[in-house]
Design an enzyme around this catalytic site. Structure first.
Site, PDB file in Angstrom:
ATOM      1  N   ASP A  72       0.793  -1.192  -0.069  1.00  0.00           N
ATOM      2  CA  ASP A  72       0.142  -0.075   0.106  1.00  0.00           C
ATOM      3  C   ASP A  72       0.948   1.266  -0.020  1.00  0.00           C
ATOM      4  OD1 ASP A  72      -2.366   1.666   0.355  1.00  0.00           O
ATOM      5  OD2 ASP A  72      -2.110   1.421   2.336  1.00  0.00           O
ATOM      6  N   ASP A  91      -1.412   7.872  -6.266  1.00  0.00           N
ATOM      7  CA  ASP A  91      -1.710   6.908  -5.604  1.00  0.00           C
ATOM      8  C   ASP A  91      -1.875   5.551  -6.473  1.00  0.00           C
ATOM      9  OD1 ASP A  91      -2.135   4.965  -3.510  1.00  0.00           O
ATOM     10  OD2 ASP A  91      -4.421   5.327  -3.774  1.00  0.00           O
TER      11      ASP A  91
END
Length: 426
Positions: free
Chosen positions: A102, A309
């Site tokens: 992540d 992201d």
């Protein structure tokens, strides 16, 4: 923060000093690839796209101003929304684990024995008693003091607690152990005394195919930050188009991660709070010949107004600005507009032939010209949809916009670089 599927296999040990000199690369695999433990052969490409969009919207709530954490430990993550997985080895002898990788969180943690409460996972739990290099971290150590939401146990060791917006959580021992990454050279790289969380009280929406989370964000305890001296703060990745998810590309570290050559553009990486996220500055977006100035987001109107992201699927923009971008797009497309899946605003009949206008994203000092595969995606047999959307003031540069670009992060020089690339050959 967001989700990246990284698969890393372990062979023989290579010291981290050699990694610093030469750099190394590891296999990068999308979570829907046949190489992924999440792979479902019954799903169609459209199913996978629709599921990715759903995960994307679940994920973005942690980026909103009213839920942005002050530290990585507070990050609002939907645990199973990661787009990538990472296989690493912990301990001596090496023990393989698979966890969600992540870019929007920091702490590396996995479920450990003995576990008072754990979510179901297919693989065995990590047993710290079997590792000769495992050490609990003291309450007085800087790694414990600097991390939010820690406490001191009766034996004066540090206890961590992380929680996520979907009520998922992990509590346990903050520890240090050897972390090993296998490289595509066949010579694994070992990093002694890496800070990890050994979770003994965990729960939430985690899938049984994973055993925890590997934080790739910018905070102190993330994998990237802990490897900083060995890899000079550099990493890069190349995301394959969804249609090629059965193949694999690479994530690179150190000197292997330098992005250079024809077509490279670079933009400043902006330091803002929380340091977990990678902030860039968006100045405008051009659709065809129409340039639309970006007036800001919930992250601000000046520097650092958008987050890049790899775990968010769509590129998400504040409503007013998105409306202008969509209007510019629709004015230049002569095709039948149709209803798409929930959460996607602009879709056309996939059977209609139409020319997709050029889209250029203007970051500070870097004009990134997108390809049609970055701006429209087939979500069903009948619908092709725009990969940009609006969401409550948030600005996130998602992974569909990043496909077939080699994207390099230099956290020492504070830059992010983009180079158009065929990721299947990278």
């Amino acid at each position: 923060m967001a989700a990246i599927v990284l698969a890393i296999l372990a062979l023989s040990t290579l010291c981290s000093i050699e990694a610093q000199k030469g750099g190394f690369s590891v296999e990068l695999i999308h979570r829907d690839s046949s190489k992924s433990p999440f792979y479902n052969p019954l799903e169609t490409t459209s199913d996978r796209v629709t599921n990715a969009l759903r995960r994307s919207f679940n994920r973005v709530h942690r980026f909103k101003t009213n839920s942005v954490p002050t530290t990585a430990a507070e990050s609002d993550l939907t645990a199973d929304s990661g787009e990538y997985l990472m296989k690493i080895s912990l301990g001596t002898p090496r023990f393989d684990i698979v966890a969600i990788a992540d870019t929007g969180s920091d702490l590396i943690w996995t479920q450990c024995k003995p576990c008072s409460q754990c979510f179901k996972q297919d693989a065995p739990f990590f047993d710290p008693s079997k590792s000769s290099t495992y050490r609990k971290i003291s309450c007085s150590a800087s790694q414990c003091i600097d991390l939010e939401r820690t406490s001191c146990s009766t034996d004066h060791s540090c206890q961590y607690a992380v929680s996520y917006g979907d009520s998922s959580f992990s509590d346990g021992d903050l520890a240090a152990d050897t972390l090993t990454l296998a490289s595509t050279t066949g010579r694994p790289v070992a990093f002694p005394k890496t800070v990890i969380g050994c979770g003994t009280f965990n729960g939430g929406t985690f899938d049984e195919k994973t055993s925890g989370i590997i934080g790739l964000g910018g905070g102190q305890v993330s994998l990237i930050s802990q490897l900083r001296t060995s890899v000079a703060g550099k990493f890069s990745y190349c995301l394959l188009p969804i249609s090629q998810a059965g193949n694999s590309s690479k994530i690179n570290f150190g000197s292997n991660a330098i992005v250079s050559g024809p077509g490279v553009v670079s933009t400043p990486l902006v330091k803002k709070s929380p340091d977990t996220f990678y902030f860039l500055t968006l100045e405008a977006i051009t659709v065809g010949t129409k340039r639309i100035k970006f007036t800001g987001s919930s992250l601000g109107s000046e520097e650092g107004n958008i987050i890049i992201d790899s775990g968010t699927t769509l590129t998400l923009l504040p409503s007013d600005f998105y409306s202008e971008v969509e209007s510019a797009m629709t004015s230049q497309i002569s095709a039948k507009r149709i209803e798409g899946p929930e959460g996607v605003s602009l879709c056309y009949n996939a059977k209609d032939e139409f020319k997709i206008p050029d889209v250029t994203v203007h970051f500070t000092n870097a004009d990134v010209k997108l390809k049609p595969l970055n701006t429209f995606i087939r979500v069903s047999d009948t619908a092709i949809c725009f990969t940009f959307n609006s969401l409550d003031g948030v600005a996130i540069y998602g992974n569909l916009s990043q496909m077939d670009f080699l994207i390099g992060y230099d956290t020492q020089e504070q830059t992010v670089s983009f180079q158009p690339t065929d990721c299947s050959k990278n």
